[in-house]
Write a protein that holds these residues in place. Structure first.
Motif, PDB file in Angstrom:
ATOM      1  N   GLU A 122       0.852  -1.173   0.000  1.00 56.03           N
ATOM      2  CA  GLU A 122       0.000   0.000   0.000  1.00 56.03           C
ATOM      3  C   GLU A 122       0.892   1.228   0.000  1.00 56.03           C
ATOM      4  O   GLU A 122       1.954   1.231   0.637  1.00 56.03           O
ATOM      5  N   VAL A 123       0.456   2.274  -0.700  1.00 54.36           N
ATOM      6  CA  VAL A 123       1.208   3.518  -0.765  1.00 54.36           C
ATOM      7  C   VAL A 123       0.217   4.677  -0.673  1.00 54.36           C
ATOM      8  O   VAL A 123      -0.870   4.624  -1.253  1.00 54.36           O
ATOM      9  N   TRP A 124       0.591   5.699   0.077  1.00 56.75           N
ATOM     10  CA  TRP A 124      -0.270   6.862   0.223  1.00 56.75           C
ATOM     11  C   TRP A 124      -0.414   7.551  -1.125  1.00 56.75           C
ATOM     12  O   TRP A 124       0.577   7.781  -1.822  1.00 56.75           O
ATOM     13  N   GLU A 125      -1.638   7.859  -1.518  1.00 58.07           N
ATOM     14  CA  GLU A 125      -1.904   8.405  -2.848  1.00 58.07           C
ATOM     15  C   GLU A 125      -1.061   9.648  -3.165  1.00 58.07           C
ATOM     16  O   GLU A 125      -0.599   9.814  -4.289  1.00 58.07           O
ATOM     17  N   ARG A 126      -0.848  10.511  -2.191  1.00 56.78           N
ATOM     18  CA  ARG A 126      -0.071  11.733  -2.436  1.00 56.78           C
ATOM     19  C   ARG A 126       1.437  11.511  -2.450  1.00 56.78           C
ATOM     20  O   ARG A 126       2.186  12.443  -2.746  1.00 56.78           O
ATOM     21  N   ASN A 127       1.883  10.320  -2.118  1.00 60.66           N
ATOM     22  CA  ASN A 127       3.324  10.038  -2.138  1.00 60.66           C
ATOM     23  C   ASN A 127       3.720   9.668  -3.574  1.00 60.66           C
ATOM     24  O   ASN A 127       3.945   8.505  -3.906  1.00 60.66           O
ATOM     25  N   THR A 128       3.772  10.678  -4.405  1.00 57.29           N
ATOM     26  CA  THR A 128       4.023  10.451  -5.831  1.00 57.29           C
ATOM     27  C   THR A 128       5.407   9.872  -6.096  1.00 57.29           C
ATOM     28  O   THR A 128       5.579   9.095  -7.029  1.00 57.29           O
ATOM     29  N   GLN A 129       6.376  10.214  -5.269  1.00 61.96           N
ATOM     30  CA  GLN A 129       7.725   9.675  -5.451  1.00 61.96           C
ATOM     31  C   GLN A 129       7.724   8.159  -5.229  1.00 61.96           C
ATOM     32  O   GLN A 129       8.298   7.407  -6.021  1.00 61.96           O
ATOM     33  N   GLN A 172      -7.747  12.847   4.377  1.00 62.22           N
ATOM     34  CA  GLN A 172      -8.784  12.355   3.461  1.00 62.22           C
ATOM     35  C   GLN A 172      -8.191  11.850   2.143  1.00 62.22           C
ATOM     36  O   GLN A 172      -8.809  11.952   1.083  1.00 62.22           O
ATOM     37  N   THR A 173      -7.001  11.300   2.230  1.00 64.71           N
ATOM     38  CA  THR A 173      -6.297  10.780   1.051  1.00 64.71           C
ATOM     39  C   THR A 173      -6.010   9.305   1.297  1.00 64.71           C
ATOM     40  O   THR A 173      -5.364   8.959   2.287  1.00 64.71           O
ATOM     41  N   PRO A 174      -6.461   8.425   0.414  1.00 68.98           N
ATOM     42  CA  PRO A 174      -6.339   6.989   0.691  1.00 68.98           C
ATOM     43  C   PRO A 174      -4.940   6.430   0.473  1.00 68.98           C
ATOM     44  O   PRO A 174      -4.101   7.017  -0.214  1.00 68.98           O
ATOM     45  N   TYR A 175      -4.751   5.265   1.086  1.00 61.28           N
ATOM     46  CA  TYR A 175      -3.633   4.402   0.731  1.00 61.28           C
ATOM     47  C   TYR A 175      -4.128   3.541  -0.420  1.00 61.28           C
ATOM     48  O   TYR A 175      -5.226   2.988  -0.356  1.00 61.28           O
ATOM     49  N   LEU A 176      -3.339   3.428  -1.460  1.00 61.24           N
ATOM     50  CA  LEU A 176      -3.711   2.662  -2.654  1.00 61.24           C
ATOM     51  C   LEU A 176      -2.991   1.321  -2.657  1.00 61.24           C
ATOM     52  O   LEU A 176      -1.796   1.248  -2.355  1.00 61.24           O
ATOM     53  N   GLY A 177      -3.704   0.267  -3.020  1.00 60.62           N
ATOM     54  CA  GLY A 177      -3.098  -1.044  -3.134  1.00 60.62           C
ATOM     55  C   GLY A 177      -2.385  -1.200  -4.470  1.00 60.62           C
ATOM     56  O   GLY A 177      -2.849  -0.691  -5.508  1.00 60.62           O
ATOM     57  N   MET A 178      -1.244  -1.876  -4.425  1.00 57.44           N
ATOM     58  CA  MET A 178      -0.508  -2.207  -5.640  1.00 57.44           C
ATOM     59  C   MET A 178      -0.079  -3.655  -5.541  1.00 57.44           C
ATOM     60  O   MET A 178       0.065  -4.206  -4.444  1.00 57.44           O
ATOM     61  N   ARG A 210       1.746  -2.498 -10.068  1.00 54.95           N
ATOM     62  CA  ARG A 210       0.591  -1.921 -10.738  1.00 54.95           C
ATOM     63  C   ARG A 210      -0.536  -1.742  -9.725  1.00 54.95           C
ATOM     64  O   ARG A 210      -0.709  -2.594  -8.844  1.00 54.95           O
ATOM     65  N   PRO A 211      -1.338  -0.673  -9.860  1.00 57.25           N
ATOM     66  CA  PRO A 211      -2.491  -0.509  -8.966  1.00 57.25           C
ATOM     67  C   PRO A 211      -3.414  -1.719  -9.065  1.00 57.25           C
ATOM     68  O   PRO A 211      -3.609  -2.272 -10.146  1.00 57.25           O
ATOM     69  N   ASP A 212      -3.974  -2.125  -7.915  1.00 56.73           N
ATOM     70  CA  ASP A 212      -4.868  -3.285  -7.937  1.00 56.73           C
ATOM     71  C   ASP A 212      -6.323  -2.905  -7.676  1.00 56.73           C
ATOM     72  O   ASP A 212      -7.182  -3.781  -7.552  1.00 56.73           O
ATOM     73  N   GLY A 213      -6.615  -1.601  -7.579  1.00 57.77           N
ATOM     74  CA  GLY A 213      -7.978  -1.147  -7.398  1.00 57.77           C
ATOM     75  C   GLY A 213      -8.456  -1.108  -5.957  1.00 57.77           C
ATOM     76  O   GLY A 213      -9.582  -0.699  -5.697  1.00 57.77           O
ATOM     77  N   THR A 214      -7.605  -1.508  -5.016  1.00 56.36           N
ATOM     78  CA  THR A 214      -7.995  -1.468  -3.611  1.00 56.36           C
ATOM     79  C   THR A 214      -7.502  -0.168  -2.982  1.00 56.36           C
ATOM     80  O   THR A 214      -6.558   0.454  -3.472  1.00 56.36           O
TER      81      THR A 214
END
Length: 168
Positions: free
Chosen positions: A128-135, A157-163, A146-150
């Protein structure tokens, strides 16, 4: 650079490095420092890292450059109950001293995770990676994730994105 298993003697250095890295990436994402560094979070970090270091199921590795702690990697079975630990491992965290970003420390730690997948015969890695952590998102994308949609809720109010990353 030396990479080795972490021990409890590394705990204070790991917590300090983790805090510096958090300030860098959450700060770059617009989170105020007062929300990044709190006594409660510091206590949770210390307890969490100590538990990970002493866990029979998790693995923590540190990278040392010129005698100083430069990075840390934590990995183990997936947190999500819907993923099979016989086929999947989770990359919990990679943190690198912000002064050493771009110098190969993160890449070396990431390579250890990929080697762990291969050595254990695991087909899938998740993180998981914080959405705003673009680096970090760019780093993981460069390394085949690759993003897995989770997602799950995160700070500001910024999600952690699954990869996910499959083994070759």
């Amino acid at each position: 650079m030396e990479v080795r298993e972490a021990g409890l003697g590394d705990l204070s250095g790991i917590v300090e490095l983790h805090s510096r890295a958090r300030v860098a990436y959450y700060g770059a994402g617009g989170l105020p420092i007062g929300e990044i560094l709190t006594p409660e979070l510091a206590r949770e970090q210390r307890e969490g890292w100590a538990a990970a270091i002493t866990s029979a199921r998790k693995r923590v590795r540190v990278a040392v450059v010129d005698g100083a702690l430069a990075g840390v990697l934590a990995m183990g079975p997936p947190h999500t109950s819907g993923l099979d630990p016989r086929t999947t491992a989770q990359l919990y965290q990679i943190h690198v001293d912000p002064e050493l970003w771009g110098r190969g420390v993160g890449g070396a730690l990431h390579a250890l995770f990929v080697r762990h997948l291969a050595d254990e015969g695991l087909a899938l890695g998740v993180l998981e990676v914080w959405e705003r952590n673009t680096q970090a998102r760019a780093f993981y994308t460069r390394h085949g994730w690759r993003p897995d949609g989770t997602s799950r809720p995160g700070p500001a109010q910024t999600p952690y994105l699954g990869m996910r990353r499959t083994t070759p």
